[in-house]
Design a protein around this motif. Structure first.
Motif, short mmCIF file in Angstrom:
data_model
loop_
_atom_site.label_atom_id
_atom_site.label_comp_id
_atom_site.label_asym_id
_atom_site.label_seq_id
_atom_site.Cartn_x
_atom_site.Cartn_y
_atom_site.Cartn_z
N THR A 101 0.85 -1.18 0.00
CA THR A 101 0.00 0.00 0.00
C THR A 101 0.88 1.24 0.00
OG1 THR A 101 -1.78 -1.12 1.22
CG2 THR A 101 -1.79 1.29 1.22
N SER A 118 1.10 5.40 0.12
CA SER A 118 0.36 6.53 0.67
C SER A 118 0.86 7.82 0.05
CB SER A 118 0.52 6.60 2.19
OG SER A 118 0.07 5.42 2.81
N TYR A 142 -4.58 6.56 -0.68
CA TYR A 142 -3.93 5.26 -0.58
C TYR A 142 -4.04 4.52 -1.90
CZ TYR A 142 -4.32 6.18 4.42
OH TYR A 142 -4.22 6.74 5.67
#
Length: 129
Positions: A19, A21, A80
């Protein structure tokens, strides 16, 4: 002054997940459409995914569609990018961008210009065993 800071990159094995950000500052986050681009070594920059200013509409390039999710949390000034089933061809520097446009189709797709007003410095993603 507007800033975009990416994080979450690193070395991941093929088939894995990560993930990324993107945190924005210095502007009204809720008024901007956020798009991710990437650039692999020796290749041209390409689009990855986009979320519109409202957070309700998204766009994914074919190369990541079905295994990627983009989400926008205005309360956190953060977008995200969750990517699953990663492949070696996902390797590259991932850039977060912001643009004051109403829809992702202004940026991506057959009518998109693949441009941005503001860019982060990028985060490196390497997919390798």
């Amino acid at each position: 002054q507007l800033h975009l800071v990416e994080s979450g990159g690193g070395l991941v094995q093929p088939g894995g997940s990560l993930t990324l950000s993107c945190v924005g500052s210095g502007f009204v986050f809720s008024g901007y459409t956020i798009a991710w681009f990437r650039q692999a070594p020796g290749k041209e920059r390409e689009g990855v995914a986009c979320v519109d200013f409202s957070g309700e509409s998204t766009y994914y390039e074919d190369s990541v569609k079905g295994r990627t999710t983009i989400s926008k949390v205005d309360a956190e000034n953060t977008v995200y990018l969750r990517m699953n089933n990663l492949k070696p061809e996902d390797t590259g520097i991932y850039y977060c961008t912001a643009r004051r446009v109403p829809a992702c189709t202004v940026i991506f797709g057959p009518l998109g210009d693949y441009g941005a007003d503001y860019w982060g410095k990028g985060t490196l993603v390497t997919i390798s065993s």
